[in-house]
Structure formats: structure tokens, C-alpha cells
Design an enzyme around this catalytic site. Structure first.
Site, PDB file in Angstrom:
ATOM      1  N   GLU A  49     -19.657  -4.553  10.627  1.00 28.94           N
ATOM      2  CA  GLU A  49     -20.616  -3.751  11.389  1.00 28.94           C
ATOM      3  C   GLU A  49     -21.706  -4.607  12.019  1.00 28.94           C
ATOM      4  OE1 GLU A  49     -19.548  -3.041   8.331  1.00 28.94           O
ATOM      5  OE2 GLU A  49     -18.512  -1.108   8.538  1.00 28.94           O
ATOM      6  N   LYS A  62       0.851  -1.188   0.000  1.00 32.05           N
ATOM      7  CA  LYS A  62       0.000   0.000   0.000  1.00 32.05           C
ATOM      8  C   LYS A  62       0.892   1.244   0.000  1.00 32.05           C
ATOM      9  CE  LYS A  62      -4.339   1.461   2.106  1.00 32.05           C
ATOM     10  NZ  LYS A  62      -5.496   1.046   2.868  1.00 32.05           N
ATOM     11  N   ARG A  92     -25.495  -1.510   7.373  1.00 32.50           N
ATOM     12  CA  ARG A  92     -25.243  -2.960   7.349  1.00 32.50           C
ATOM     13  C   ARG A  92     -25.827  -3.675   8.569  1.00 32.50           C
ATOM     14  NH1 ARG A  92     -20.598  -4.626   3.986  1.00 32.50           N
ATOM     15  NH2 ARG A  92     -21.380  -3.853   2.008  1.00 32.50           N
TER      16      ARG A  92
HETATM   17  C1  LIG Z   1     -19.052  -1.642   5.086  1.00 36.58           C
HETATM   18  C2  LIG Z   1     -17.864  -0.713   5.112  1.00 36.58           C
HETATM   19  N1  LIG Z   1     -17.290  -0.397   6.293  1.00 36.58           N
HETATM   20  C3  LIG Z   1     -16.224   0.432   6.335  1.00 36.58           C
HETATM   21  C4  LIG Z   1     -15.718   0.958   5.173  1.00 36.58           C
HETATM   22  C5  LIG Z   1     -14.559   1.966   5.238  1.00 36.58           C
HETATM   23  N2  LIG Z   1     -13.397   1.494   4.489  1.00 36.58           N
HETATM   24  C6  LIG Z   1     -13.095   1.943   3.267  1.00 36.58           C
HETATM   25  S1  LIG Z   1     -11.747   1.245   2.632  1.00 36.58           S
HETATM   26  C7  LIG Z   1     -11.488   0.355   4.019  1.00 36.58           C
HETATM   27  C8  LIG Z   1     -10.297  -0.547   4.111  1.00 36.58           C
HETATM   28  C9  LIG Z   1     -10.303  -1.523   3.002  1.00 36.58           C
HETATM   29  O1  LIG Z   1      -9.149  -2.309   3.090  1.00 36.58           O
HETATM   30  P1  LIG Z   1      -8.776  -3.235   1.886  1.00 36.58           P
HETATM   31  O2  LIG Z   1     -10.006  -3.899   1.382  1.00 36.58           O
HETATM   32  O3  LIG Z   1      -7.683  -4.115   2.319  1.00 36.58           O
HETATM   33  O4  LIG Z   1      -8.304  -2.243   0.763  1.00 36.58           O
HETATM   34  P2  LIG Z   1      -6.946  -1.371   0.704  1.00 36.58           P
HETATM   35  O5  LIG Z   1      -7.361   0.028   0.968  1.00 36.58           O
HETATM   36  O6  LIG Z   1      -6.003  -1.891   1.728  1.00 36.58           O
HETATM   37  O7  LIG Z   1      -6.451  -1.542  -0.668  1.00 36.58           O
HETATM   38  C10 LIG Z   1     -12.473   0.603   4.969  1.00 36.58           C
HETATM   39  C11 LIG Z   1     -12.529   0.009   6.314  1.00 36.58           C
HETATM   40  C12 LIG Z   1     -16.348   0.626   3.967  1.00 36.58           C
HETATM   41  N3  LIG Z   1     -15.952   1.115   2.799  1.00 36.58           N
HETATM   42  N4  LIG Z   1     -17.401  -0.212   3.957  1.00 36.58           N
END
Ligand SMILES: Cc1ncc(C[n+]2csc(CCOP(=O)(O)OP(=O)(O)O)c2C)c(N)n1
Length: 624
Positions: A360, A277, A388
Site C-alpha cells: 500500500e 492453496k 499503511r
Molecule cells: C496490509 C494488507 N493488505 C492486504 C491484505 C489482504 N490480504 C489478506 S490475505 C492476502 C493474501 C496473502 O497471501 P499469502 O501471504 O501468500 O497467503 P495465502 O493466503 O496464499 O496462504 C491479502 C492480500 C492484508 N491482509 N494486509
């Protein structure tokens, strides 16, 4: 930026040599850093997904094949090479390029995304529809290790693994959610991240034996037999996927080879890709969490550390103070520790802090369990992600009247993240949950008090909802009563809650200049709704304007109109200002409020219009 400039569509990417692709990768990184530093947006995830996206576009044709991004915040590279590079100037601006995939924006965007963990289900649905209609295209889901902490991902994987559908799931594993990833699956992925050299060996071995398929199949079955019995399981194999990986997600030739292979297998395949990342921008490599989502920043200095103190910070410090005196208080987050202001709490009370991953539903049900055993759980969650957990709020929390406190952050219009992230449904869905009390502070001081009331004076489910960002001019504390009279007047009654009260007070001042005397009433507790003060005021003024940045169904305005009808109060004029029942796209909060007629001037104009046609009764015209 020579090569990047020549990329008008994915076809141009397919024509490049390995050397040119490497140059293109670094040009794309340069473009991302420069462009996001000017507009703000999601940076670190996109920097990590450059080679992966290029490889996907070399193997698939996204005009026909369906590429489904999970969350979608990592789709910038995809947008750049599918003809939208020029539009990055307008990224996340009103009427500009969305920061998330949008099928209405491009044929290359397979599905809307913004919330985590649904991509495998959506992709499987597409694959099944394809098979049923005897069409010929491929379907790929790209899901991060963070999104893989969400339970919905397993519902999709369980079904897909047994489906026999040709479907590729690419697991983009960077070890990070927004903050460091958590949970057992994350730990399992770390153990799978064996040296990529193993994978190169596997490829050569397969190539060598490709001329002796019978021998290969025999060896493979023997190996699988031993593996299954002697080695710890790989959940993806066990779910029925053909697991390929782990693959170095920055080695383009290797990525292309594996993804191409996955496509040919024509079964459910999971390709495990290891990426970094923030790759290619030293600040983002060091602190990927700080560069997950950023406002505009200086490329040389990096993002500014001291962001403005906002509602999330006010919540975090108030909760930490309360927890200092009460060891029953526990804090829960679903992968949003920093965003919800819980960092300080997590450091001060690590044993009472629970980051459950992007889960959630689990968080809400777990809070119910904690409350049933004497803890005081406070679940801090963004309004749109709380959607959710609706069933858990009713089934696990409300039916047993459990004292779970919801700190509902990013309530109302959130701005640049757009339609998937607007917190515009919680008033409607929270107020429909039996026994749920809903507080709406207008400023930091009120937030502190209302959080205290929620924890100590309410016995049952309770939410405190507050917006993204900071407080407005109204900083008096009137949290002591469910409803507060902020300004007396005789001609029209203006009603609202939260930070919208600032616009109502400004509107009242504007009306005063026109000789119209407005009474302003602020609702602190919108559920249960105490209508007495508003009805008394309406008997005097006969005119009502309510203003809320939430959807129309279940709005406080609609409930006040119902109360008028029930109490036989015939209004001369009434208008419930809200967001209608349409979708609120991206833009700044101020622009969107203006567009939706919720800024002070628009509110004042509505009230003024009553006095041109005093007999008119205008109700909720703002649909759309
Ligand atoms: C249901 C939900 N909860 C929280 C989020 C907030 N959120 C956006 S991106 C993220 C992290 C995602 O991590 P990953 O899938 O590993 O993607 P990366 O950014 O590391 O590439 C979170 C918690 C969301 N988008 N959807």
C-alpha cells in the site's frame, strides 16, 4: 473423525504415528470444509496449511515457543489442535471465535495478526527479547509468498538475517496471494521451486557426511564458494539466512525433518515450503482465489458465483466507464483486484491496471509519481489497509497537492473479519491530511457521481469512501451539493453521511411517531466540512445527534461541536454517536452497529432522551 476428536491439545498430535497423522490431515480438511461452509471464513489458505501446521506443532511447543502467523487467516488448523475445535461453530460470530490469532483467546496465539508482512519483525522482536532475558524458547514466523510482496517483510528479513538470532521463518509458498501472486519476488520463488527430490538428496548427503564433519565443512565451503560465484543468487542466503528448501509442504515426514533441523541450527533460518492453496477440496484447488474468503456455501455445489452487487462493484463499473472515455485514468490495487471491484477494469484495460502486490505504501507513492506526470491514478484500497500508507499520503501526495484519487473501500464497520479489518480510522486520518477532500456516497448512484467529481472537479488529493456490501433504502441522488437537507424538522437535528443516513432517516420516522420532529442533514463532503447548513438547523432545534461508525477522535460529530463552540451556538442537548476510541471486534455489521448504539432505534432513543431532561447536555459517552 475419530483421531481429530481425540486431539485436545498439541501434545496429542505429538503422540501420533505417521499413518495416524495422515488420517488426521484428511479429517482436519473434512472438518474445515464442513465447518467453514456453515459459518463462512478463510478456507483455501487453511486447506493448504494442514501438514505444515501439524509439523510445526510436532516440533514446537506453542505454549512456550512463539509461533507468529503473518496475516493470520491461515491459523484455523492451529486453532483446531490447540483446543478450539468446538468453538468453530461460532467462528467470526459476535463473541465467538476470531478468524485470526488473538493472544487473549489462547496462550497458543503469539501475536495479533490480520494485516500482512509484519510477522518477521514481530518474531525478531520476540527472539531479541528472549535473548536479552536469557530465556529459552524458540520463535517461528510463518509468512506466505503473498505477504512477502509487502515491503515491511524485507525490513524484517534484512534485520533478522544479520541478527544472528536463532529464529525460523517458514515461507509458505503457494504461488498465490488472494489472486495470483505478482512481482519479481514471486518470479524468483518460482525459479527456486526445484524438484523436492533435490532436497531429499541433500538430506541423505548431510546424513552420510555427519560422521566426517571436517570433510563435510570443507565440501560445503567449496560448494558455497562456487554457488555464490556461479549461480544466480537466492535473496534469503544473501540476506544472511540459512536457506532450507524447497520442501514439499504436504509431505509430513519431510516437513518435520526440515523444521526440526531448522530449529537445531540456532541461527536465522528460512524454510521454503511449497504448498497447494485449497488442497483437498476440488473446487478450491481449481479456483483458490474464489475460496480464499467465503460466505456460507453448499459443500456439494461450491460457492455461489453471482454474489450481490455491492459498492465495490458499483465503483468498478463506474471507473471502467470513465476509463473508456479517458485514457489518462489508471487503476491501482495492492493485491485486492477482485475485492475492490477492479476485475472488469483489469481485463478491459490491462495496460492501465497495476496490481503492485501487498504494498500500500508503494501504491500511494507510485500514484503520486503518476499524478505528477499527468496520469489520473485511482488507488482502490480497503480503509484498514490504507493505514499503511499514511505517511505517503502526507509526504508524497499532499505536500505537492497531487491529484491522487483514493477509492476507500470497506470504510466503516466491516463485520466478521473483526478488529484488524474494521475501517474505522480513515475519517480521522484522511481528514487530517492537508488538502485532502473526502466524499461519502450513500448509495451506488452517488458513488458514480462522486467518483466523477473526484476525478474531474477536484485538483489535489481526494478520497471517496464507501462501505462493504450494498446500499440501503436511501437511493435518491443528492450528490450535487456538499451538504443535503433530507428532511425538515424543528426539534432535533440528526446528522450523518454514507449509508448511516438510512439509520438516521429511520430514526426520524420513529421520532415522528413520538411527536418529535427531526431534521435530517446528510454530509456528502466531510472534508473540507461545510458547517453552514447544520449550524443554521441547530439555531432552530438546539439539539444535535450525529451518528458515524468511525472512531471518536476526529469524527465529524466532534468537528460539528467545535464549530458550534466557535460560532457561539449553545446547544440544549448534543450527542455524538460513534465507536468511541476502543476496539471493534468481530460480528455481523448489524449486530455491531446495535452493540455500539448506532442502529436506528438506538439513535432515536438518544434523541428521545433529550426531551425527558431538556437541560441535559450529553457529549460522546460511547467510549469503549
Ligand atoms: C496490509 C494488507 N493488505 C492486504 C491484505 C489482504 N490480504 C489478506 S490475505 C492476502 C493474501 C496473502 O497471501 P499469502 O501471504 O501468500 O497467503 P495465502 O493466503 O496464499 O496462504 C491479502 C492480500 C492484508 N491482509 N494486509
Amino acid at each position: 473423525m475419530n483421531i481429530l476428536r481425540s486431539i485436545k491439545s498439541p501434545k496429542d498430535v505429538k503422540a501420533l504415528t505417521d499413518g495416524e497423522l495422515q488420517i488426521l490431515s484428511s479429517e482436519i480438511r473434512g472438518f474445515l470444509i464442513d465447518s467453514v461452509s456453515k459459518t463462512g471464513g478463510h478456507l483455501a489458505s487453511n486447506l493448504g496449511a494442514v501438514e505444515l501446521t501439524l509439523a510445526l506443532h510436532r516440533i514446537y511447543d506453542t505454549e512456550n515457543d512463539r509461533l507468529v502467523f503473518d496475516v493470520g487467516h491461515q491459523s484455523y488448523v492451529h486453532k483446531i489442535i490447540t483446543g478450539r475445535r468446538e468453538d468453530f461453530k461460532t467462528l467470526r460470530k459476535l463473541d465467538g471465535l476470531s478468524g485470526f490469532p488473538k493472544p487473549c483467546e489462547s496462550i497458543h496465539d503469539a501475536a495479533v495478526a490480520g494485516h500482512a508482512s509484519s510477522s518477521v519483525s514481530v518474531a525478531l522482536g520476540m527472539a531479541r527479547a528472549r535473548t536479552l532475558s536469557h530465556e529459552d524458547y524458540s520463535v517461528v514466523a510463518v509468512i506466505g509468498d503473498g505477504a512477502l510482496t509487502g515491503g515491511a517483510a524485507y525490513e524484517g528479513l534484512c534485520d533478522a538475517g544479520q541478527s544472528k538470532e536463532p529464529l525460523v521463518v517458514v515461507l509458505n509458498d503457494n504461488g498465490m496471494s488472494i489472486d495470483s501472486n505478482v512481482g519479481a519476488i514471486s518470479a524468483m520463488l518460482s525459479s527456486l521451486r526445484v524438484k523436492p527430490g533435490y532436497f531429499r538428496f541433500k538430506r541423505r548427503y548431510r546424513k552420510l557426511f555427519s560422521h566426517f564433519p571436517a570433510l563435510y565443512n570443507f565440501n560445503h565451503s567449496v560448494k558455497e564458494w562456487f554457488k555464490r560465484r556461479l549461480l544466480p543468487g537466492n535473496i534469503f542466503d544473501d540476506l544472511g539466512f540459512h536457506y532450507l528448501g524447497p520442501v514439499d509442504g504436504h509431505d509430513l515426514p519431510q516437513l518435520e525433518a526440515v523444521i526440526g533441523w531448522a530449529k537445531e541450527l540456532k541461527v536465522p533460518v528460512l524454510v521454503h515450503v511449497i504448498t497447494q492453496k485449497g488442497r483437498g477440496y476440488s473446487y478450491a484447488e481449481k479456483e483458490p482465489e474464489a475460496y480464499h474468503g467465503v460466505d456460507a456455501f453448499d459443500v456439494v455445489c461450491g460457492v455461489e458465483k453471482c454474489e450481490k452487487f455491492g459498492f465495490a462493484d458499483a465503483f468498478g463499473s463506474a471507473l471502467t466507464e470513465l476509463a473508456e472515455m479517458d485514457d489518462k485514468i489508471v487503476a491501482i490495487t495492492a493485491a485486492m483486484c477482485g475485492g475492490t471491484g477492479l476485475t472488469e477494469f483489469s481485463k478491459r484495460f490491462p495496460e492501465r491496471f497495476f496490481d503492485v502486490g501487498i504494498a500500500e505504501q508503494h501504491a500511494a507513492a507510485m500514484a503520486a509519481g503518476m499524478a505528477s506526470r499527468g496520469a489520473k491514478p485511482v488507488f482502490a484500497v480497503y480503509s484498514s489497509f490504507l493505514q499503511r500508507a499514511y505517511d505517503m499520503l502526507i509526504h508524497d501526495v499532499s505536500l505537492s497537492k497531487l491529484h491522487v484519487v483514493l477509492a476507500v473501500d470497506r470504510a466503516g464497520i466491516v463485520g466478521h473479519d473483526g478488529e484488524t479489518h474494521q475501517g474505522v480510522f480513515d475519517v480521522s486520518f484522511l481528514c487530517s491530511v492537508p488538502n485532502m477532500a473526502v466524499f461519502c456516497p450513500s448509495n451506488f448512484a452517488e458513488l458514480r457521481d462522486m467518483l466523477g467529481f473526484a476525478i474531474y472537479r477536484v485538483d489535489g488529493p481526494v478520497a471517496v469512501r464507501y462501505p462493504r456490501g450494498g446500499e440501503g433504502e436511501y437511493i435518491q441522488n443528492s450528490a450535487g451539493a456538499p451538504v443535503a437537507l433530507l428532511r425538515e424538522g424543528n426539534d432535533v437535528t440528526l446528522v450523518g453521511y454514507g449509508v448511516m443516513i438510512n439509520n438516521l432517516l429511520k430514526a426520524a420516522q420513529m421520532l415522528e411517531k413520538e411527536g418529535i420532529s427531526a431534521e435530517v442533514i446528510k454530509i456528502n463532503l466531510i472534508n473540507p466540512l461545510d458547517t453552514e447548513m447544520v449550524l443554521r438547523s441547530l439555531k432552530k432545534t438546539g439539539r444535535l445527534v450525529t451518528a458515524e461508525d468511525v472512531c471518536a477522535f476526529g469524527s465529524v460529530g466532534s468537528r460539528l461541536l467545535a464549530a458550534c463552540a466557535e460560532n457561539g451556538i449553545a446547544l440544549r442537548n448534543a450527542k455524538t454517536l460513534d465507536l468511541g476510541n476502543g476496539i471493534v471486534a468481530h460480528g455481523s455489521v448489524e449486530e455491531l452497529l446495535k452493540q455500539k448504539g448506532l442502529d436506528a432505534e438506538s439513535i432515536a432513543n438518544v434523541a428521545k432522551s433529550f426531551f425527558k431532561n431538556p437541560a441535559d447536555v450529553i457529549l460522546g459517552e460511547n467510549d469503549g
